[in-house]
Write a protein that holds these residues in place. Sequence first.
Motif, short mmCIF file in Angstrom:
data_model
loop_
_atom_site.label_atom_id
_atom_site.label_comp_id
_atom_site.label_asym_id
_atom_site.label_seq_id
_atom_site.Cartn_x
_atom_site.Cartn_y
_atom_site.Cartn_z
N MET A 133 -4.46 -31.85 8.53
CA MET A 133 -5.77 -31.29 8.19
C MET A 133 -6.12 -30.07 9.05
O MET A 133 -6.82 -29.17 8.60
CB MET A 133 -6.86 -32.36 8.32
N GLY A 134 -5.61 -30.07 10.28
CA GLY A 134 -5.82 -28.88 11.11
C GLY A 134 -5.21 -27.64 10.46
O GLY A 134 -5.80 -26.56 10.45
N TYR A 135 -4.03 -27.83 9.87
CA TYR A 135 -3.38 -26.73 9.15
C TYR A 135 -4.14 -26.41 7.86
O TYR A 135 -4.32 -25.25 7.49
CB TYR A 135 -1.95 -27.11 8.77
N LYS A 140 1.50 -23.50 15.08
CA LYS A 140 1.19 -24.80 15.68
C LYS A 140 -0.16 -24.81 16.38
O LYS A 140 -0.68 -25.88 16.71
CB LYS A 140 2.27 -25.22 16.68
N ALA A 141 -0.71 -23.61 16.61
CA ALA A 141 -2.06 -23.56 17.18
C ALA A 141 -3.07 -24.13 16.18
O ALA A 141 -4.18 -24.50 16.56
CB ALA A 141 -2.44 -22.13 17.56
N GLY A 164 3.06 -28.09 8.76
CA GLY A 164 2.40 -26.79 8.74
C GLY A 164 2.31 -26.22 7.33
O GLY A 164 1.21 -26.03 6.79
N PRO A 165 3.47 -25.99 6.69
CA PRO A 165 3.42 -25.43 5.34
C PRO A 165 2.74 -26.39 4.36
O PRO A 165 2.04 -25.95 3.44
CB PRO A 165 4.89 -25.22 4.98
N GLY A 166 2.92 -27.70 4.57
CA GLY A 166 2.30 -28.68 3.67
C GLY A 166 0.79 -28.63 3.77
O GLY A 166 0.08 -28.58 2.76
N ALA A 221 3.75 -15.25 8.56
CA ALA A 221 4.52 -14.97 9.78
C ALA A 221 4.07 -15.98 10.84
O ALA A 221 2.97 -15.88 11.36
CB ALA A 221 4.27 -13.54 10.24
N THR A 222 4.92 -16.97 11.12
CA THR A 222 4.41 -18.18 11.78
C THR A 222 4.50 -18.21 13.30
O THR A 222 4.03 -19.16 13.92
CB THR A 222 5.15 -19.42 11.23
#
Length: 455
Positions: A257-259, A129-130, A294-296, A435-436
């Motif tokens: 977009m951050g991800y 999430k960072a 996140g994964p998307g 590893a999230t």
Amino acid sequence: MDHLDDSTGNPLNDLKNRFPLLNQVAAQEPVFWANPHWIPFNTAKDQAVFTINQVEAARSRWHRFRPYLASAFPEIGFPEIGDRKGHIDSPLVEISRMKGVLERYFSRDIQGRILFKCDNLLPVSGSIKARGGIYEVLKHAEDLAQEAGLIQPSDDYSILSGPQAKQLFKTHTIAVGSTGNLGLSIGIMGAALGFKVVVHMSKEAKQWKKDLLRTKGVRVVEYASDYSMAVREGRLQALKDKQTYFIDDEQSIDLFMGYAAAGYDIADQLNAMQITIDKDHPLFVYLPCGVGGGPGGITYGLKQIFGDHVHCFFAEPTASPCMLLGLMTQWHDRICVRDLGLDNQTCADGLAVGRPSGLVGKNLNTMISGVFTVDDAMLYQLLTLVNDHAGLKLEPSAAAGAAGPAWLARPEAQKYLDHHSVSSTMDRAVHIIWATGGSMVPDDEFEVYTLKGKQ
Ligand SMILES: *Cc1c(COP(=O)(O)O)cnc(C)c1O
């Protein structure tokens, strides 16, 4: 069942007839599902509302913020490749002994190399999430500061840690609904910039996360209901105040977009490790999935770079396989795990989401390779194995991807491998287990996890 009631007869039986795998999903059995809607990226990319330009803009924004991040969080940046000061990223490491460990645990031969992307070590908030959460906070801060004439894109953004910026930001509120980690990321970054922050926490959220946020001056509102409800409440309350900006985990393109910018990080790191990805060296990436942002986002970023040579699989708990349901039935955010009789109760608090993001499901419908599920007992065991043999401290959600390489080695995946012409190249495959999260879990809590894993 309000959404499924609009067809005649018993809609659930009808769905189960059309998608027999749903019987196993409903029985909470772990499953592997290859996405029949997958198409080559050259065509798939034109069906999404996003573009590569947006991913590049995100990378540039992260760059602009490096001087600010380096001054506000001197711990950011590890010396793996060149100058990383102010760059929020994590190590990509090959842990060769994990291959044998996973082979023994799953009783499967695994072909190829096993790497871990250690987002559990991400600076500031210790989870994936960072990437998304912090990015959207920074973008909002940039928008406000530009509007106020405080900065221009070419400026040194470290002035955003100065008193003028704080004066500006303290008149603004950022709000978010979260199962824990998103609130942690947004709360820590928002508070560091001087924003007021309100985090609407679902019942899954761990006490230590709420406590930590409160020490930073963040307002934590607790709900006895699940994640979707916490988001809805947060969204409604934010609408009532013009100075409040709501970060919408279910629908935000900025967050996404951050991800997505992580795709460039992986490309740089593979390059530095002299690992080539091409037709003869496929890349498999296993991403734990909650609501899907996140994964998307990471899938979208990786696809831009590696196209059809990257195969992105999402990992979900057997109690909360929301993205699997949405993609399989094509109902996306119009179906939730409760419609199938599942209770959304899982030790993987970061993945305890009953209804998937429609934005992600619809736009990545043809890019995601597939989804597999993992039960809670296995999450604890994988977390313990990864700790014992790779020395990584993961939270249960973050261990879900470790089941990926073994799933791809099972008969269930053979059709996928044949269809994508990679059966004969699997011995040269690269597997990345994403590893999230987990480095910030208190030690006593972590010990309870590993005790459960050893039982
Ligand atoms: C949130 C989270 C995920 C999944 O991200 P989504 O955007 O919710 O799909 C995975 N792992 C951890 C540890 C998380 O906190």
